[in-house]
Write a protein that holds these residues in place. Structure first.
Motif, PDB file in Angstrom:
ATOM      1  N   ASP A  38      11.010 -20.668  -9.199  1.00 32.03           N
ATOM      2  CA  ASP A  38      10.014 -20.767  -8.146  1.00 32.03           C
ATOM      3  C   ASP A  38       9.315 -22.101  -8.362  1.00 32.03           C
ATOM      4  N   ASP A  39       9.570 -23.071  -7.509  1.00 33.43           N
ATOM      5  CA  ASP A  39       9.049 -24.430  -7.678  1.00 33.43           C
ATOM      6  C   ASP A  39       9.481 -25.031  -9.016  1.00 33.43           C
ATOM      7  N   ALA A  40      10.754 -24.817  -9.390  1.00 38.17           N
ATOM      8  CA  ALA A  40      11.365 -25.329 -10.617  1.00 38.17           C
ATOM      9  C   ALA A  40      10.774 -24.722 -11.889  1.00 38.17           C
ATOM     10  N   VAL A  41      10.091 -23.581 -11.768  1.00 40.33           N
ATOM     11  CA  VAL A  41       9.542 -22.873 -12.920  1.00 40.33           C
ATOM     12  C   VAL A  41      10.293 -21.555 -13.074  1.00 40.33           C
ATOM     13  N   ALA A  42      10.876 -21.355 -14.247  1.00 40.40           N
ATOM     14  CA  ALA A  42      11.646 -20.138 -14.513  1.00 40.40           C
ATOM     15  C   ALA A  42      10.725 -18.920 -14.637  1.00 40.40           C
ATOM     16  N   ILE A  43      11.199 -17.803 -14.215  1.00 36.38           N
ATOM     17  CA  ILE A  43      10.535 -16.488 -14.313  1.00 36.38           C
ATOM     18  C   ILE A  43       9.092 -16.539 -13.799  1.00 36.38           C
ATOM     19  N   ARG A  44       8.870 -17.394 -12.832  1.00 34.79           N
ATOM     20  CA  ARG A  44       7.538 -17.543 -12.220  1.00 34.79           C
ATOM     21  C   ARG A  44       6.436 -17.807 -13.254  1.00 34.79           C
ATOM     22  N   GLY A  45       6.830 -18.440 -14.363  1.00 34.89           N
ATOM     23  CA  GLY A  45       5.861 -18.807 -15.398  1.00 34.89           C
ATOM     24  C   GLY A  45       5.729 -17.807 -16.521  1.00 34.89           C
ATOM     25  N   ALA A  46       6.497 -16.725 -16.496  1.00 31.79           N
ATOM     26  CA  ALA A  46       6.449 -15.749 -17.587  1.00 31.79           C
ATOM     27  C   ALA A  46       7.226 -16.296 -18.788  1.00 31.79           C
ATOM     28  N   ASP A  47       6.784 -15.970 -19.958  1.00 34.59           N
ATOM     29  CA  ASP A  47       7.377 -16.403 -21.218  1.00 34.59           C
ATOM     30  C   ASP A  47       8.599 -15.526 -21.523  1.00 34.59           C
ATOM     31  N   PRO A  48       9.810 -16.080 -21.554  1.00 25.47           N
ATOM     32  CA  PRO A  48      10.994 -15.247 -21.796  1.00 25.47           C
ATOM     33  C   PRO A  48      11.019 -14.618 -23.185  1.00 25.47           C
ATOM     34  N   VAL A  49      10.461 -15.283 -24.159  1.00 28.22           N
ATOM     35  CA  VAL A  49      10.452 -14.763 -25.526  1.00 28.22           C
ATOM     36  C   VAL A  49       9.509 -13.567 -25.643  1.00 28.22           C
ATOM     37  N   ALA A  50       8.437 -13.555 -24.885  1.00 30.88           N
ATOM     38  CA  ALA A  50       7.453 -12.472 -24.945  1.00 30.88           C
ATOM     39  C   ALA A  50       8.068 -11.121 -24.593  1.00 30.88           C
ATOM     40  N   TYR A  51       9.045 -11.102 -23.705  1.00 31.86           N
ATOM     41  CA  TYR A  51       9.703  -9.841 -23.368  1.00 31.86           C
ATOM     42  C   TYR A  51      10.276  -9.188 -24.626  1.00 31.86           C
ATOM     43  N   PHE A  52      10.832 -10.007 -25.505  1.00 30.48           N
ATOM     44  CA  PHE A  52      11.470  -9.505 -26.714  1.00 30.48           C
ATOM     45  C   PHE A  52      10.460  -9.200 -27.818  1.00 30.48           C
ATOM     46  N   ILE A  53       9.419 -10.003 -27.929  1.00 32.34           N
ATOM     47  CA  ILE A  53       8.448  -9.854 -29.015  1.00 32.34           C
ATOM     48  C   ILE A  53       7.337  -8.872 -28.653  1.00 32.34           C
ATOM     49  N   GLN A  54       6.786  -9.002 -27.452  1.00 34.50           N
ATOM     50  CA  GLN A  54       5.660  -8.172 -27.036  1.00 34.50           C
ATOM     51  C   GLN A  54       6.067  -7.010 -26.141  1.00 34.50           C
ATOM     52  N   GLY A  55       7.298  -7.009 -25.676  1.00 31.07           N
ATOM     53  CA  GLY A  55       7.770  -5.921 -24.825  1.00 31.07           C
ATOM     54  C   GLY A  55       7.096  -5.874 -23.474  1.00 31.07           C
ATOM     55  N   ALA A  56       6.702  -7.031 -22.973  1.00 28.38           N
ATOM     56  CA  ALA A  56       6.015  -7.090 -21.679  1.00 28.38           C
ATOM     57  C   ALA A  56       6.096  -8.512 -21.141  1.00 28.38           C
ATOM     58  N   PRO A  57       5.980  -8.664 -19.827  1.00 29.13           N
ATOM     59  CA  PRO A  57       5.898 -10.020 -19.296  1.00 29.13           C
ATOM     60  C   PRO A  57       4.523 -10.612 -19.617  1.00 29.13           C
ATOM     61  N   VAL A  58       4.530 -11.763 -20.234  1.00 28.58           N
ATOM     62  CA  VAL A  58       3.306 -12.471 -20.587  1.00 28.58           C
ATOM     63  C   VAL A  58       3.446 -13.869 -19.991  1.00 28.58           C
ATOM     64  N   TYR A  59       2.441 -14.307 -19.261  1.00 28.36           N
ATOM     65  CA  TYR A  59       2.521 -15.624 -18.637  1.00 28.36           C
ATOM     66  C   TYR A  59       2.231 -16.718 -19.643  1.00 28.36           C
TER      67      TYR A  59
END
Length: 155
Positions: A38-59
Motif C-alpha cells: 500500500d503506497d510501497a509499504v508492505a503489510i500496511r506498515g505492520a511489522d512482519p517479525v512481530a507476528y512470530f514474536i508477539q503473536g499479533a500485528p504490531v505496527y
C-alpha cells in the motif's frame, strides 16, 4: 440495405493489431508487483517479525524501516528489523503478501494486517477476517492450491 465491404487492408490491420493489443494487456498485468504494498509499504506498515514474536500485528515506525524486494518494510524495533534482514524470506508473508484465499482461487487481492495466520512457520495474510475464516475451513487444501498458483497469478 447494402452489405458492408471489408478491404484486405482492414482485415490485415485487425489481424496485426489484435495480438499487439493482447500483448500490451498481458504486459500490463505482468507488471503487478511481486509483493503487495500500500503506497510501497508492505503489510500496511505492520511489522512482519512481530507476528512470530508477539503473536499479533504490531505496527512499525518510520524510525525502523528496511527496503527489501522493492518494498519498504516497517518494524516496531531495531531488533525486529535486524531479525528480518538476517532472513527476510522466513518472515515475509507468503504469496507476496497478497490474500492467501484469493491466490488459492487463482487471482490476487489486497490484505489487511489483522487477517493473518502462521502455519508451519509461514505467515499468510487475507483480504479480511471474514475471508480468513473461509480460507481456514481448509488450510492445507488452500495452501496446496495457493502454492500451485503462485507466482503464476501475477502474470
Amino acid at each position: 440495405m447494402s452489405t458492408p465491404t471489408v478491404s484486405r487492408r482492414g482485415i490485415l490491420t485487425a489481424v496485426v493489431a489484435a495480438p499487439i493489443a493482447l500483448s500490451f494487456a498481458t504486459a500490463a498485468r505482468a507488471q503487478e508487483p511481486a509483493f503487495y504494498s500500500d503506497d510501497a509499504v508492505a503489510i500496511r506498515g505492520a511489522d512482519p517479525v512481530a507476528y512470530f514474536i508477539q503473536g499479533a500485528p504490531v505496527y512499525g515506525t518510520a524510525e525502523h524501516t528496511a527496503e527489501w524486494n522493492g518494498t519498504t518494510w516497517y518494524f516496531a524495533s531495531a531488533e525486529n528489523r535486524a531479525t528480518f534482514l538476517a532472513d527476510p524470506e522466513a518472515y515475509a508473508p507468503q504469496y507476496g503478501g497478497y490474500c492467501a484465499w484469493a491466490v488459492a482461487q487463482g487471482y490476487t487481492a489486497s490484505t489487511v494486517p489483522e487477517a493473518w495466520e502462521i502455519v508451519e512457520g509461514k505467515l499468510y495474510l487475507n483480504y479480511s477476517r471474514r475471508i480468513q475464516r473461509r480460507w481456514a475451513r481448509d488450510i492445507p487444501g488452500n495452501i496446496s492450491k495457493g502454492d500451485a498458483n503462485w507466482p503464476r497469478v501475477l502474470e
